[in-house]
Motif scaffolding. Structure first.
Motif, PDB file in Angstrom:
ATOM      1  N   UNK A 416       0.845  -1.202   0.000  1.00 49.19           N
ATOM      2  CA  UNK A 416       0.000   0.000   0.000  1.00 49.19           C
ATOM      3  C   UNK A 416       0.879   1.251   0.000  1.00 49.19           C
ATOM      4  N   UNK A 417       1.568   1.514  -1.104  1.00 47.77           N
ATOM      5  CA  UNK A 417       2.500   2.648  -1.149  1.00 47.77           C
ATOM      6  C   UNK A 417       1.823   4.004  -0.978  1.00 47.77           C
ATOM      7  N   UNK A 418       0.523   4.053  -1.230  1.00 50.42           N
ATOM      8  CA  UNK A 418      -0.188   5.329  -1.146  1.00 50.42           C
ATOM      9  C   UNK A 418      -0.580   5.693   0.289  1.00 50.42           C
ATOM     10  N   UNK A 419      -0.450   4.755   1.225  1.00 52.17           N
ATOM     11  CA  UNK A 419      -0.928   4.979   2.591  1.00 52.17           C
ATOM     12  C   UNK A 419       0.147   4.595   3.607  1.00 52.17           C
ATOM     13  N   UNK A 420       0.307   5.422   4.614  1.00 50.40           N
ATOM     14  CA  UNK A 420       1.239   5.107   5.709  1.00 50.40           C
ATOM     15  C   UNK A 420       0.553   4.154   6.678  1.00 50.40           C
ATOM     16  N   UNK A 421       1.266   3.105   7.069  1.00 48.93           N
ATOM     17  CA  UNK A 421       0.717   2.115   7.994  1.00 48.93           C
ATOM     18  C   UNK A 421       1.332   2.328   9.372  1.00 48.93           C
ATOM     19  N   UNK A 422       0.485   2.394  10.395  1.00 46.80           N
ATOM     20  CA  UNK A 422       0.956   2.586  11.765  1.00 46.80           C
ATOM     21  C   UNK A 422       0.259   1.601  12.697  1.00 46.80           C
ATOM     22  N   UNK A 423       1.018   0.946  13.599  1.00 44.55           N
ATOM     23  CA  UNK A 423       0.405   0.091  14.619  1.00 44.55           C
ATOM     24  C   UNK A 423      -0.225   0.943  15.720  1.00 44.55           C
ATOM     25  N   UNK A 424      -1.276   0.418  16.304  1.00 44.14           N
ATOM     26  CA  UNK A 424      -1.959   1.056  17.431  1.00 44.14           C
ATOM     27  C   UNK A 424      -2.090   0.025  18.548  1.00 44.14           C
ATOM     28  N   UNK A 425      -1.664   0.407  19.741  1.00 46.06           N
ATOM     29  CA  UNK A 425      -1.668  -0.558  20.842  1.00 46.06           C
ATOM     30  C   UNK A 425      -2.890  -0.427  21.741  1.00 46.06           C
ATOM     31  N   UNK A 426      -3.252   0.766  22.117  1.00 49.83           N
ATOM     32  CA  UNK A 426      -4.355   0.946  23.053  1.00 49.83           C
ATOM     33  C   UNK A 426      -5.166   2.173  22.716  1.00 49.83           C
ATOM     34  N   UNK A 427      -6.035   2.548  23.645  1.00 54.13           N
ATOM     35  CA  UNK A 427      -6.914   3.680  23.417  1.00 54.13           C
ATOM     36  C   UNK A 427      -6.167   4.992  23.246  1.00 54.13           C
ATOM     37  N   UNK A 428      -5.057   5.144  23.961  1.00 54.66           N
ATOM     38  CA  UNK A 428      -4.261   6.368  23.823  1.00 54.66           C
ATOM     39  C   UNK A 428      -3.710   6.494  22.410  1.00 54.66           C
ATOM     40  N   UNK A 429      -3.111   5.420  21.914  1.00 53.81           N
ATOM     41  CA  UNK A 429      -2.588   5.419  20.538  1.00 53.81           C
ATOM     42  C   UNK A 429      -3.706   5.706  19.541  1.00 53.81           C
ATOM     43  N   UNK A 430      -4.832   5.063  19.758  1.00 49.21           N
ATOM     44  CA  UNK A 430      -5.942   5.177  18.809  1.00 49.21           C
ATOM     45  C   UNK A 430      -6.412   6.626  18.695  1.00 49.21           C
ATOM     46  N   UNK A 431      -6.587   7.285  19.831  1.00 46.35           N
ATOM     47  CA  UNK A 431      -7.069   8.664  19.790  1.00 46.35           C
ATOM     48  C   UNK A 431      -6.017   9.598  19.210  1.00 46.35           C
ATOM     49  N   UNK A 432      -4.756   9.396  19.586  1.00 47.47           N
ATOM     50  CA  UNK A 432      -3.693  10.249  19.061  1.00 47.47           C
ATOM     51  C   UNK A 432      -3.537  10.069  17.561  1.00 47.47           C
ATOM     52  N   UNK A 433      -3.674   8.832  17.079  1.00 47.69           N
ATOM     53  CA  UNK A 433      -3.529   8.569  15.646  1.00 47.69           C
ATOM     54  C   UNK A 433      -4.657   9.220  14.852  1.00 47.69           C
ATOM     55  N   UNK A 434      -5.884   9.126  15.371  1.00 44.33           N
ATOM     56  CA  UNK A 434      -7.020   9.686  14.646  1.00 44.33           C
ATOM     57  C   UNK A 434      -6.983  11.209  14.618  1.00 44.33           C
ATOM     58  N   UNK A 435      -6.684  11.808  15.745  1.00 40.37           N
ATOM     59  CA  UNK A 435      -6.805  13.265  15.850  1.00 40.37           C
ATOM     60  C   UNK A 435      -5.514  14.005  15.520  1.00 40.37           C
ATOM     61  N   UNK A 436      -4.405  13.286  15.438  1.00 46.16           N
ATOM     62  CA  UNK A 436      -3.132  13.927  15.117  1.00 46.16           C
ATOM     63  C   UNK A 436      -2.301  13.077  14.181  1.00 46.16           C
ATOM     64  N   UNK A 437      -2.930  12.636  13.093  1.00 46.42           N
ATOM     65  CA  UNK A 437      -2.312  11.662  12.200  1.00 46.42           C
ATOM     66  C   UNK A 437      -0.953  12.112  11.672  1.00 46.42           C
ATOM     67  N   UNK A 438      -0.819  13.358  11.295  1.00 44.10           N
ATOM     68  CA  UNK A 438       0.428  13.805  10.670  1.00 44.10           C
ATOM     69  C   UNK A 438       1.612  13.733  11.630  1.00 44.10           C
ATOM     70  N   UNK A 439       1.351  13.806  12.924  1.00 47.84           N
ATOM     71  CA  UNK A 439       2.439  13.747  13.891  1.00 47.84           C
ATOM     72  C   UNK A 439       2.541  12.417  14.610  1.00 47.84           C
ATOM     73  N   UNK A 440       1.663  11.498  14.259  1.00 46.39           N
ATOM     74  CA  UNK A 440       1.646  10.213  14.974  1.00 46.39           C
ATOM     75  C   UNK A 440       2.633   9.230  14.358  1.00 46.39           C
ATOM     76  N   UNK A 441       3.415   8.589  15.224  1.00 44.41           N
ATOM     77  CA  UNK A 441       4.276   7.489  14.783  1.00 44.41           C
ATOM     78  C   UNK A 441       4.529   6.581  15.968  1.00 44.41           C
TER      79      UNK A 441
END
Length: 464
Positions: A416-441
């Motif tokens: 999926x070269x068009x999309x960045x793939x990131x693992x999510x472990x818990x609720x904290x990761x999930x919320x940070x990834x959704x609301x701050x995708x550009x800075x999430x890693x």
């Protein structure tokens, strides 16, 4: 000395005592102060001395005695390939519900390890049946104060337990629990509940007997049996349906209320699957008493929601549209959807992607057992824009970025070269990834490697 066992060093931590001693990966620690080392427990007690004579065998076969002084509480600073140097104790049972026996063929050998080792129970919380334990083991538990342990009880009816585990020694469960208590060991317990087998009156008996063993019995978890399409055991097992799950909840809630009235804690906990299957809300946080069996999946959903609620959403909105696909097992997908629906950010588009488990069978619905091939099959069937893909970190072997089907995270990303793939472990990761995708890693460097064990989960390699 008798046959020598050795702890094989996997990693040496920078700045550690081991680095100062010039130990390197591949070196084997054979003995400390003439004490043979069967496992990390022996090593830990031996290393408590301040004057150390350590017998090392290097990769070339040469042995060397290294003598040094250390502080009483100073750690060596290494990670070993295995916590047990003399080999993992194999399971002596042939349980009706053994998950290892239901693993797909032609998968890596580590998935087929059937461990039943009380040392891994103490170190990692692996559940053991105790059918392969004898007087020397209980003496060592007492000598080294190995407490608590995690015990797979299944039921307290001796004849039924021997039948379910297909092991005559399994009938001695009451005696073995007595031995633990006499050794000064407390223990958490687990029941893998099979519909029509150890539920109903048998579950009542088991609960009654374990409750009577407080305070040595610290908690009791009841989890539903899991079946894959590869199960070929002739004994008929069936999974709980919504009605059956509701009956179990109702039955157990009576005991939970009684115990909470007696001592202010719940003590008996049901696996999240019962609530999800019955369509009921998972219990509130205080119900889980600090989550004593979280690693057993007890309260994972509530813990996830708690982490989400405690995490502040990133402020502002996205300047350009962001399209996120959230990969999940089918059981937890509705909960993720509910949380995602609460996010109101301009230009953010969230799509929850429940993945049916074709690899193990659709009765397996947890995120941690998803394979990369099933994830790709589902994602490839979707249309529309895709900026990023969130995957459950539990589906990866920690430290290796590899799925159960040996596909690497890098290979998935290349698909999926068009999309960045990131693992999510818990609720904290999930919320940070959704609301701050550009800075999430998700930085997973330095995480401890994991190996598969027979309690159908990943357990950490030992660190010391």
């Amino acid at each position: 000395m008798s046959k020598q066992h050795a702890g094989v060093i996997l990693r040496v931590y920078p700045g550690s005592l081991a680095e100062e001693l010039e130990l390197v990966p591949g070196d084997k620690i054979i003995a400390i102060n003439d004490q043979e080392l069967n496992d990390i427990i022996d090593l830990s007690f031996a290393m408590a001395d301040e004057e150390i004579d350590m017998l090392i065998e290097h990769a070339d076969g040469q042995q060397e005695m290294i003598s040094f002084d250390k502080d009483f509480d100073e750690e060596l600073g290494v990670e070993f390939e295995s916590a047990v140097f003399d080999g993992i104790r194999n399971c002596a049972n042939n349980c009706y519900f053994c998950f290892v026996d239901m693993i797909a063929p032609d998968m890596r050998n580590s998935l087929s390890i059937k461990d039943d080792d009380y040392r891994l129970s103490f170190l990692y919380g692996n559940f053991v049946t105790m059918t392969n334990m004898g007087p020397r083991d209980f003496k060592r538990i007492e000598q080294y104060h190995l407490s608590p342990l995690y015990v797979s009880v299944q039921c307290m009816n001796p004849e039924l337990r021997a039948q379910m585990l297909r092991c005559k020694g399994a009938a001695r469960i009451a005696e073995q629990l007595d031995n633990l208590e006499q050794a000064g060991c407390d223990y958490h317990t687990q029941v893998v509940l099979c519909a029509g087998l150890n539920d109903g009156e048998e579950l009542e008996r088991t609960i009654r007997d374990i409750v009577a063993r407080r305070p040595h019995a610290l908690s009791m978890a009841i989890v539903p049996v899991g079946l894959t399409k590869y199960r070929d055991d002739p004994f008929p097992l069936k999974q709980f349906d919504a009605e059956g799950a509701a009956r179990v909840i109702d039955e157990v809630e009576k005991w939970q209320a009684k115990i909470r009235e007696e001592e202010g804690r719940t003590f008996i906990y049901l696996g999240d699957e019962f609530y999800l299957l019955a369509g009921r809300e998972v219990p509130p946080t205080e119900f889980y008493d600090g989550f004593p069996q979280l690693d057993n999946g007890i309260g994972l959903t509530r813990s996830f929601i708690n982490d989400w609620e405690k995490t502040e959403a990133s402020a502002g909105s996205y300047e350009e549209p962001v399209y996120l696909d959230v990969v999940a097992g089918t059981s937890v997908a509705p909960i993720l959807a509910k949380l995602a629906d609460s996010v109101q950010q301009e230009n953010l588009h969230i799509r929850i992607v429940p993945v049916a488990n074709d690899h193990f069978g659709h009765t397996v619905n947890v995120s941690g057992l998803l394979t990369a091939k099933d994830i790709m099959k589902t994602l490839d069937g979707l249309t529309g824009k895709r900026t990023g893909i969130l995957i459950p970190e539990s589906a990866l072997r920690s430290g290796e970025d590899i799925f159960l089907d040996d596909v690497t995270l890098e290979e998935l990303q290349a698909h999926y070269p068009e999309a960045r793939i990131e693992p999510v472990q818990g609720g904290k990761d999930f919320r940070q990834a959704l609301t701050g995708w550009h800075g999430y890693h998700k930085n997973r460097n330095g995480e401890t490697a994991y190996t598969w064990q027979s309690n159908a989960g990943y357990t950490k390699n030992i660190q010391y």
